[in-house]
Scaffold this active site. Structure first.
Site, PDB file in Angstrom:
ATOM      1  N   ILE A   1       0.873  -1.229  -0.043  1.00 27.98           N
ATOM      2  CA  ILE A   1      -0.043  -0.067  -0.262  1.00 27.98           C
ATOM      3  C   ILE A   1       0.809   1.223   0.080  1.00 27.98           C
ATOM      4  CG2 ILE A   1      -0.133  -0.043   2.602  1.00 27.98           C
ATOM      5  CD1 ILE A   1      -3.173   0.843   1.710  1.00 27.98           C
TER       6      ILE A   1
ATOM      7  N   GLN B   1       8.565  -8.090  -5.886  1.00 28.94           N
ATOM      8  CA  GLN B   1       8.784  -9.617  -5.610  1.00 28.94           C
ATOM      9  C   GLN B   1       7.864 -10.344  -5.959  1.00 28.94           C
ATOM     10  OE1 GLN B   1      11.095 -10.117  -2.298  1.00 28.94           O
ATOM     11  NE2 GLN B   1       9.481  -9.813  -0.826  1.00 28.94           N
TER      12      GLN B   1
ATOM     13  N   THR C   1       0.565  -5.718   3.796  1.00 27.09           N
ATOM     14  CA  THR C   1      -0.769  -5.098   3.386  1.00 27.09           C
ATOM     15  C   THR C   1      -1.704  -6.238   2.832  1.00 27.09           C
ATOM     16  OG1 THR C   1       0.463  -3.289   2.293  1.00 27.09           O
ATOM     17  CG2 THR C   1      -1.929  -3.496   1.598  1.00 27.09           C
TER      18      THR C   1
ATOM     19  N   HIS D   1      -2.585  -8.822   4.110  1.00 27.60           N
ATOM     20  CA  HIS D   1      -3.652  -9.357   5.344  1.00 27.60           C
ATOM     21  C   HIS D   1      -3.919  -8.485   6.651  1.00 27.60           C
ATOM     22  CE1 HIS D   1       0.300 -11.536   5.253  1.00 27.60           C
ATOM     23  NE2 HIS D   1       0.582 -10.651   5.937  1.00 27.60           N
TER      24      HIS D   1
ATOM     25  N   HIS E   1       2.460 -10.131  14.734  1.00 27.73           N
ATOM     26  CA  HIS E   1       1.117  -9.905  15.304  1.00 27.73           C
ATOM     27  C   HIS E   1      -0.090 -10.894  15.057  1.00 27.73           C
ATOM     28  CE1 HIS E   1      -2.369  -7.271  16.500  1.00 27.73           C
ATOM     29  NE2 HIS E   1      -2.744  -7.343  14.926  1.00 27.73           N
TER      30      HIS E   1
ATOM     31  N   TYR F   1      -8.125  -5.180  19.579  1.00 23.91           N
ATOM     32  CA  TYR F   1      -9.128  -4.650  18.532  1.00 23.91           C
ATOM     33  C   TYR F   1      -9.949  -5.787  17.703  1.00 23.91           C
ATOM     34  CZ  TYR F   1      -5.878  -5.821  14.781  1.00 23.91           C
ATOM     35  OH  TYR F   1      -4.896  -6.422  13.951  1.00 23.91           O
TER      36      TYR F   1
ATOM     37  N   VAL G   1       5.193   2.091   8.046  1.00 16.43           N
ATOM     38  CA  VAL G   1       4.097   3.042   7.676  1.00 16.43           C
ATOM     39  C   VAL G   1       2.640   2.195   7.726  1.00 16.43           C
ATOM     40  CG1 VAL G   1       2.729   4.643   6.188  1.00 16.43           C
ATOM     41  CG2 VAL G   1       5.317   4.710   6.222  1.00 16.43           C
ATOM     42  N   TRP G   2       1.600   2.464   8.521  1.00 15.52           N
ATOM     43  CA  TRP G   2       0.713   1.601   8.621  1.00 15.52           C
ATOM     44  C   TRP G   2      -0.356   1.760   7.463  1.00 15.52           C
ATOM     45  CZ3 TRP G   2      -1.624   0.496  14.198  1.00 15.52           C
ATOM     46  CH2 TRP G   2      -0.716  -0.133  15.083  1.00 15.52           C
TER      47      TRP G   2
ATOM     48  N   ASP H   1      16.754  25.966  14.209  1.00 12.14           N
ATOM     49  CA  ASP H   1      17.091  27.289  14.800  1.00 12.14           C
ATOM     50  C   ASP H   1      18.325  26.617  15.917  1.00 12.14           C
ATOM     51  OD1 ASP H   1      15.719  25.891  16.975  1.00 12.14           O
ATOM     52  OD2 ASP H   1      15.376  28.076  17.896  1.00 12.14           O
TER      53      ASP H   1
ATOM     54  N   GLY I   1      19.920  18.512  21.567  1.00 11.82           N
ATOM     55  CA  GLY I   1      20.513  17.219  21.343  1.00 11.82           C
ATOM     56  C   GLY I   1      19.474  16.292  20.607  1.00 11.82           C
TER      57      GLY I   1
HETATM   58  P1  FAD Z   1       3.997  -4.349   2.432  1.00  9.23           P
HETATM   59  O1  FAD Z   1       2.520  -4.469   2.157  1.00  9.23           O
HETATM   60  O2  FAD Z   1       4.651  -5.526   3.070  1.00  9.23           O
HETATM   61  O3  FAD Z   1       4.574  -4.149   0.966  1.00  9.23           O
HETATM   62  C1  FAD Z   1       6.139  -4.050   0.924  1.00  9.23           C
HETATM   63  C2  FAD Z   1       6.358  -4.937  -0.359  1.00  9.23           C
HETATM   64  O4  FAD Z   1       7.699  -4.793  -0.897  1.00  9.23           O
HETATM   65  C3  FAD Z   1       6.148  -6.484  -0.360  1.00  9.23           C
HETATM   66  O5  FAD Z   1       4.911  -6.625  -1.298  1.00  9.23           O
HETATM   67  C4  FAD Z   1       7.232  -7.189  -0.765  1.00  9.23           C
HETATM   68  O6  FAD Z   1       7.107  -8.090  -1.415  1.00  9.23           O
HETATM   69  C5  FAD Z   1       8.103  -5.945  -1.460  1.00  9.23           C
HETATM   70  N1  FAD Z   1       9.471  -6.298  -1.557  1.00  9.23           N
HETATM   71  C6  FAD Z   1      10.215  -6.372  -0.296  1.00  9.23           C
HETATM   72  N2  FAD Z   1      11.466  -6.656  -0.894  1.00  9.23           N
HETATM   73  C7  FAD Z   1      11.356  -6.531  -2.238  1.00  9.23           C
HETATM   74  C8  FAD Z   1      12.534  -6.670  -3.199  1.00  9.23           C
HETATM   75  N3  FAD Z   1      13.914  -6.927  -2.594  1.00  9.23           N
HETATM   76  N4  FAD Z   1      12.435  -6.856  -4.364  1.00  9.23           N
HETATM   77  C9  FAD Z   1      11.020  -6.425  -4.738  1.00  9.23           C
HETATM   78  N5  FAD Z   1       9.944  -6.107  -3.958  1.00  9.23           N
HETATM   79  C10 FAD Z   1      10.245  -6.274  -2.565  1.00  9.23           C
HETATM   80  N6  FAD Z   1      -2.363  -1.421   9.518  1.00  9.23           N
HETATM   81  C11 FAD Z   1      -3.320  -0.312   9.918  1.00  9.23           C
HETATM   82  O7  FAD Z   1      -3.195   0.719   9.582  1.00  9.23           O
HETATM   83  N7  FAD Z   1      -4.259  -0.893  10.345  1.00  9.23           N
HETATM   84  C12 FAD Z   1      -4.540  -2.276  10.814  1.00  9.23           C
HETATM   85  O8  FAD Z   1      -5.688  -2.661  11.022  1.00  9.23           O
HETATM   86  C13 FAD Z   1      -3.511  -3.147  10.794  1.00  9.23           C
HETATM   87  N8  FAD Z   1      -3.666  -4.426  11.078  1.00  9.23           N
HETATM   88  C14 FAD Z   1      -2.450  -5.140  10.577  1.00  9.23           C
HETATM   89  C15 FAD Z   1      -2.626  -6.582  10.907  1.00  9.23           C
HETATM   90  C16 FAD Z   1      -1.589  -7.540  10.514  1.00  9.23           C
HETATM   91  C17 FAD Z   1      -1.996  -9.020  10.846  1.00  9.23           C
HETATM   92  C18 FAD Z   1      -0.780  -7.064   9.966  1.00  9.23           C
HETATM   93  C19 FAD Z   1       0.646  -8.070   9.406  1.00  9.23           C
HETATM   94  C20 FAD Z   1      -0.398  -5.795   9.614  1.00  9.23           C
HETATM   95  C21 FAD Z   1      -1.427  -4.744  10.196  1.00  9.23           C
HETATM   96  N9  FAD Z   1      -1.173  -3.592   9.945  1.00  9.23           N
HETATM   97  C22 FAD Z   1      -2.440  -2.581  10.050  1.00  9.23           C
HETATM   98  C23 FAD Z   1      -0.071  -2.906   9.302  1.00  9.23           C
HETATM   99  C24 FAD Z   1      -0.032  -2.656   7.926  1.00  9.23           C
HETATM  100  O9  FAD Z   1      -0.626  -3.685   7.263  1.00  9.23           O
HETATM  101  C25 FAD Z   1       1.483  -2.300   7.420  1.00  9.23           C
HETATM  102  O10 FAD Z   1       1.981  -1.424   8.277  1.00  9.23           O
HETATM  103  C26 FAD Z   1       1.287  -1.907   5.942  1.00  9.23           C
HETATM  104  O11 FAD Z   1       0.478  -2.640   5.135  1.00  9.23           O
HETATM  105  C27 FAD Z   1       2.682  -1.893   5.293  1.00  9.23           C
HETATM  106  O12 FAD Z   1       2.560  -1.617   3.866  1.00  9.23           O
HETATM  107  P2  FAD Z   1       3.900  -1.499   2.874  1.00  9.23           P
HETATM  108  O13 FAD Z   1       3.393  -1.136   1.644  1.00  9.23           O
HETATM  109  O14 FAD Z   1       4.880  -0.712   3.727  1.00  9.23           O
HETATM  110  O15 FAD Z   1       4.443  -2.912   3.247  1.00  9.23           O
END
Ligand code: FAD
Length: 824
Positions: free
Chosen positions: A14, A36, A46, A48, A226, A259, A359-360, A549, A566
Site C-alpha cells: 500500500i 517480488q 498489506t 492481510h 502480530h 481490537y 507506515v501503517w 534554529d 540534542g
Molecule cells: P508491504 O505491504 O509488506 O509491501 C512491501 C512490499 O515490498 C511487499 O509486497 C514485498 O514483497 C516487496 N518487496 C520487499 N523486498 C523486495 C525486493 N527486494 N524486491 C522487490 N520487492 C520487494 N495497519 C493499519 O493501519 N491498520 C490495521 O488494522 C492493521 N492491521 C494489521 C494486521 C496484521 C496482521 C498485519 C500484518 C499488519 C497490520 N497493519 C495494520 C500494518 C499494515 O498492514 C502495514 O504497516 C502496511 O501494510 C505496510 O505496507 P507496506 O506497503 O509498507 O508493506
C-alpha cells in the site's frame, strides 16, 4: 521489463503504490514499481491487514496524515467495489484511568482537526456496536470517520489510476542490489536485469532493512509478529443485509491491547497482548512458498488470554475463535521502529536513495503524499521531523538497540503513555562526565538522544520543603515525572545560581575559507560579525518555514561553532551537510561526543566564575552574546559563551570531555558560598518558557515561519538567505497567525501541551508548549492564535481531559521582557 526509469519504487504494497499514485498526480510518471511477489496481493503486510483505521494520534503530523489517507481511500473503488467503509471507531475504557486517557485523546482529535468526536456512555456505545456488552465498559470515545478499508483494493484502485498516468508495475521481480557510485544511486539490480534510474524509493515494508543494506543505508526497524483471528460465522450476524463487508464500528479495547471488527458474518480479533515475537531479516521468506511470506505459523498459546477477554467483551463471539479453517488464524508481520515513528526521506548516505518505511495502512496514502511532495517539490507539506529517516544517531540503528526498542514499541502499542514516561532499556548509553556527580546528588534521570540527563536532584529536596506555594501540591497525571523540587530548582536558579549539564547539546564545527559564505547563505541572521560573537539564527525551508534554529559562534575568521538541541542534532547536521555545494571549501565536523558543556546560570553566576578564573568576567570585559577562551581552575582552555537559556546572567562552558568533571568540581567548590545548586531538565524547561524561548519541534517547525513565531528579530533583511522570497511574501501580507503566550486565570492550573485552545467556544488552535512558571506563579501555555486573537487580554480557554480552563493572552515573554537580567 524496462531497463530504465527516472524513479524506481521497490515494493507494491500500500505504501509503494500510494507513492506511485501521488508522484504521478504531481506530474512524475516515468516510474517503474518493482515487486517480488504477484501484483497486487503481493504477500506483504498489506495483503492481510484488516485495514482498520483509528485516526486519533498524539502526533499532529500523524493525525493529519491519517485524515488525508481516509479522505483518499473514501474516493476509491475497483469495478464498482468500494474500498473504504467509514463505519466509525469506538475506543472503549474498562478502567477509570483509560476513561481519562480517552478524554485526552479526544483533546488530540479536537486539536488536530477531527470533527464530530464524542464521549459515549456504555449504553450509547452498545447502540453503535450491538454485540458489545455494555456492562464490561465504563464508556467509550467515538470517532465517526474512523473505519476499515480493503487494503488490496485500495492498492488496486491507486495502481490503476497511476497506470493511467503512465506508471509501470512489474510483479515477480526481486531487487538484488543497487549501483551506488560517488555517493549516489545510478541503477537498480534485479533478478531480471538492471534498471538505470535517477532515484529509488524503498517501500519494502518488513524487508526494508535488507533492501537498505544493499545500498549501505540503515533502515532501523524490526518485523514483529502480530496475531489476528477471523472468527467462524456468528449467528447474530447472519441477518445483515446489503454490503456486509463492514457495517459495525471498529472497536479498540486498549486496556487489553486488542481490537475488533465485524466483516460479513464474522469478526476479526486482533491481539497485541503477548510477548513480542520478532523475526530476524534472514528468516523472512521470499514469495512463492505455501504461506505468504509476511506470515508466520499461528501460535495459539499467545491467543488464550485474548480469546477469554473477547468472550467477555463480545459474548456472542465465545466459541468462534478457533476457526475451522486454520488459515483464518494468523501471525502476520509488520514493522516496528525504535521510537514508533515511520522512516521517511532521502538517505543522508546515498543521494537519490529515498525510503518510506514502517507506515501503517492508516497512514500509507497520507505519508506517501508527503514523500512524493518532498521528492518533487523539495519539501513535504507537513513537518516530518518525527519520521525523518536521518533522525537516528548511529547507535540507534544498531541491531540490539533496534530490537529492544522495537519490541518495546510493540508491547506499548496501546498503552497509556505519559509525555514524561521514560524507557527502561536500553539505558546508560551515553554518559556525560558529570554522571557520577549527578548520581551522588540523587538525580532523577531521563534519557534524550541516548544521554542520561537529570530531571531534578533529590539533594535539592530541602529547598522545596520551605516552599509553601500551591504548585508544590500537584497530584495525579500532572505530578507524574515531576517533583516540587523542580520548582525549587527553578527558584534557586533565579535567586542564586545553578549548574545545568548541557553536554547533550549537539555541537558542530564549520570551518574553511568558504564557511562564512556558506553560513550566510543558509541562515537568516547575519553571521559575519566579529570573532567572539554569538548569533541566534534560523535556517528556512523554501516555503519560509523554520528548518532548524540554533546558535552560531564565530570562534575565528574561518571557524564557527554551531550549537543546537540534542534531540534535533542528527537532523540538523544532516541538513547542514546537504546544503554544501560541490567544491565549496567548508568542512563540518561533529563535536558533540568530544566536548562537555555546562550552563552556569543565575544572578550569582559571575561571582562563582570569577572565583575560579583569572579572566575578566565583568559585564564590560565579557559582554552578553560574546564568547572566548578562559581557564577554570587548572583546566585550560575552556570555551565560555555568555548566553543563557534560563534568562539569567550566565555562561555556557565547553571543554574536553575528559576534563569536564574537574570543571564541575572546581565550580561546585567555589559555588558553595553563593548558593550554587545543580539543576535539572524540569527547571530548565520552565525557565526557558517563562523567558519565551521557542523550542524547535514544539513551538517552531517547518510549518511555522519566523514572523509568525515572533522571531523576526533574528532575520536580517539586508542580506540574501535561503527561503527569503517566501518570507518576504509573508511579511507583505502579515502572518495570519502568531505564537502567543497565555496564562491560566486560576493559579493552580497547569497542562502539558497539545491541548485544544478555544475562543468563544470554538477550537482555534492547540498548545505548543506548556509548563508552570514558578517565578510568575502561573501555568503558562504557548500556541499559535489567529492574528486578531493574539493580543494581550484576549480571553481564551484550554481544554484538558475534557475540562475547560479560562486563560488570557498575555505579554511575551513573561520574564524579564527587556532582557535586563541577562545583560548585567
Ligand atoms: P508491504 O505491504 O509488506 O509491501 C512491501 C512490499 O515490498 C511487499 O509486497 C514485498 O514483497 C516487496 N518487496 C520487499 N523486498 C523486495 C525486493 N527486494 N524486491 C522487490 N520487492 C520487494 N495497519 C493499519 O493501519 N491498520 C490495521 O488494522 C492493521 N492491521 C494489521 C494486521 C496484521 C496482521 C498485519 C500484518 C499488519 C497490520 N497493519 C495494520 C500494518 C499494515 O498492514 C502495514 O504497516 C502496511 O501494510 C505496510 O505496507 P507496506 O506497503 O509498507 O508493506
Amino acid at each position: 521489463m524496462r531497463d530504465r526509469a527516472q524513479t524506481v519504487i521497490v515494493g507494491a504494497g500500500i505504501v509503494g503504490v500510494s507513492a506511485a499514485f501521488h508522484l504521478s498526480e504531481l506530474g512524475v510518471t516515468d516510474i517503474l514499481v518493482l515487486e517480488q511477489g504477484p501484483l497486487f496481493e503481493t504477500g506483504g503486510s498489506t495483503s492481510h491487514a484488516p485495514g482498520i483505521i483509528f485516526q486519533t494520534n498524539p502526533s499532529r503530523t500523524m493525525c493529519r496524515i491519517a485524515q488525508d489517507s481516509v479522505a483518499l481511500y473514501d474516493t476509491l473503488e475497483v469495478d464498482g467495489e468500494r474500498a473504504w467503509y467509514g463505519v466509525g471507531g469506538l475506543e472503549v475504557a474498562t478502567t477509570p484511568e483509560r476513561m481519562e486517557e480517552l478524554k485526552r485523546r479526544q483533546g488530540f482529535a479536537r486539536s488536530w482537526g477531527i470533527d464530530g468526536t464524542e464521549m459515549l456512555t456504555p449504553a450509547e456505545a452498545a447502540e453503535r456496536s450491538p454485540l458489545l456488552d455494555p456492562t464490561m465498559i465504563l464508556g467509550a470515545y467515538w470517532v465517526p470517520t474512523d473505519g476499515a478499508g480493503k487494503g488490496v483494493k485500495i492498492v488496486e484502485a491507486l495502481a490503476r489510476r497511476a497506470s493511467e498516468g503512465g506508471v509501470s508495475f512489474e510483479g515477480g521481480v526481486t531487487v538484488t542490489g543497487f549501483d551506488v557510485r560517488d555517493g549516489r544511486v545510478h541503477a537498480v539490480q534485479t533478478d531480471r536485469g538492471r534498471v538505470e534510474c535517477e532515484r529509488v524509493l524503498v517501500c519494502a515494508g518488513i524487508w526494508g532493512p535488507s533492501v537498505g543494506a544493499l545500498a549501505g543505508v540503515p533502515i532501523p526497524l524490526i518485523a514483529v509478529q502480530h496475531q489476528l483471528v477471523w472468527t467462524d460465522p456468528i449467528p447474530e450476524l447472519a441477518d445483515l443485509e446489503g454490503d456486509t463487508w463492514a457495517q459495525q464500528p471498529v472497536v479498540r479495547h486498549q486496556d487489553f491491547s486488542m481490537y475488533f471488527r465485524q466483516r460479513d458474518d464474522h469478526f476479526g480479533v486482533g491481539n497485541y497482548r503477548h510477548e513480542p515475537i520478532a523475526t530476524p531479516q534472514h528468516m523472512i521468506r521470499r514469495p512463492g512458498g505455501e504461506m505468504q511470506p509476511s506470515l508466520m505459523p499461528f501460535t495459539p498459546e499467545h491467543f488464550e488470554l485474548a480469546e477469554a477477554e473477547t468472550a467477555r467483551l463480545f459474548p456472542a463471539l465465545a466459541g468462534s475463535m478457533q476457526p475451522s479453517d486454520p488459515a483464518r488464524s494468523i501471525n502476520g508481520m509488520f514493522s516496528f521502529t525504535p521510537d514508533a515513528g515511520s522512516v521517511v526521506g532521502e538517505s543522508a548516505k546515498v543521494r537519490g536513495f529515498w525510503v518510506c518505511e514502517a507506515v501503517w495502512v492508516t497512514h500509507a496514502a497520507g505519508m506517501a503524499r508527503q514523500v512524493a511532495e518532498w521528492m518533487v517539490e523539495g519539501e513535504p507539506g507537513y513537518d516530518l521531523a518525527e519520521a525523518d529517516a536521518n533522525r537516528f544517531y548511529p547507535f540507534q540503528t544498531s541491531a540490539p538497540y533496534v530490537r529492544q526498542r522495537g519490541m518495546q514499541q510493540y508491547r506499548e502499542v496501546y498503552d497509556i503513555i505519559h509525555p514524561l514516561q521514560q524507557p527502561t532499556a536500553p539505558r546508560n548509553l551515553r554518559l556525560t562526565p558529570f554522571f557520577e556527580r549527578h548520581r551522588t546528588l540523587g538525580a532523577e534521570f531521563f534519557t534524550g538522544a541516548g544521554w542520561e540527563r537529570p530531571q531534578w536532584f533529590d539533594a535539592n529536596r530541602d529547598l522545596a520543603q520551605g516552599v509553601s506555594h500551591e504548585w508544590a501540591r500537584r497530584t495525579g497525571w500532572m505530578a507524574r515525572g515531576w517533583s516540587p523540587t523542580v520548582g525549587a530548582e527553578h527558584l534557586a536558579t533565579r535567586s542564586h545560581a545553578a549548574l545545568f549539564d548541557i553536554t547533550p547539546f549537539a555541537k558542530f564545527d564549520v570551518e574553511g575559507s568558504g564557511a562564512l559564505a556558506f553560513l550566510e547563505r543558509v541562515f537568516a541572521n547575519r553571521i559575519d560579525r566579529p570573532v567572539g560573537s554569538i548569533v541566534y539564527t534560523a535556517a528556512l525551508t523554501p516555503r519560509g518555514g523554520i528548518r532548524l534554529d540554533l546558535t552560531v559562534i564565530r570562534k575565528d575568521e574561518q571557524l564557527f561553532r554551531v550549537v543546537t538541541g540534542g534531540g534535533s542534532g542528527q537532523h540538523d547536521l544532516t541538513w547542514l551537510r546537504r546544503q554544501l555545494r560541490n567544491g565549496e571549501q567548508v568542512r563540518i565536523t561533529e563535536r558533540t561526543g568530544s566536548l562537555f558543556a555546562l550552563g552556569l546560570w543565575g544572578p550569582r553566576a559571575r561571582d562563582v566564575l570569577a572565583a575560579v578564573t583569572e579572566a575578566d568576567v565583568s559585564n564590560e570585559g565579557f559582554p552578553y552574546m560574546t564568547a572566548r577562551y578562559l581557564d577554570v581552575g587548572e583546566v585550560s582552555p575552556v570555551w565560555a559563551q555568555r548566553i543563557s537559556y534560563a534568562g539569567e546572567l550566565g555562561w555556557e562552558l565547553y571543554g574536553q570531555i575528559a576534563m569536564g568533571r574537574r570543571v564541575w568540581d572546581v565550580l561546585w567548590e567555589a559555588g558553595r558560598e553563593h548558593g550554587l545548586i545543580a539543576a535539572g531538565g524540569g527547571a530548565f524547561d520552565s525557565l526557558r518558557l517563562e523567558k519565551g524561548y521557542r523550542l524547535w519541534g514544539q513551538d517552531i517547525d517547518t510549518e511555522r515561519d519566523p514572523l509568525s513565531a515572533g522571531l523576526g528579530f533574528a532575520v536580517r533583511w539586508d542580506k540574501d538567505f535561503q527561503g527569503r522570497e517566501a518570507l518576504e511574501r509573508i511579511r507583505e501580507t502579515g502572518p495570519p497567525s502568531r505564537l502567543a503566550c497565555m496564562t491560566f486565570d486560576d493559579v493552580h492550573t497547569v497542562v502539558m501541551g497539545k491541548e485544544p485552545i478555544l475562543h468563544d467556544g470554538r477550537v482555534v488552535s492547540y498548545v505548543t508548549s506548556a509548563t508552570y512558571g514558578y517565578s510568575v506563579g502561573r501555568g503558562i501555555v504557548y500556541g499559535y492564535l489567529p492574528a486578531e486573537l493574539a493580543v494581550e487580554g484576549t480571553p481564551i480557554e484550554i481544554e484538558s481531559f475534557g475540562v475547560r480552563h479560562a486563560a488570557t493572552v498575555t505579554n511575551d515573554p513573561l520574564w524579564d521582557p527587556k532582557g535586563e537580567r541577562l545583560k548585567v
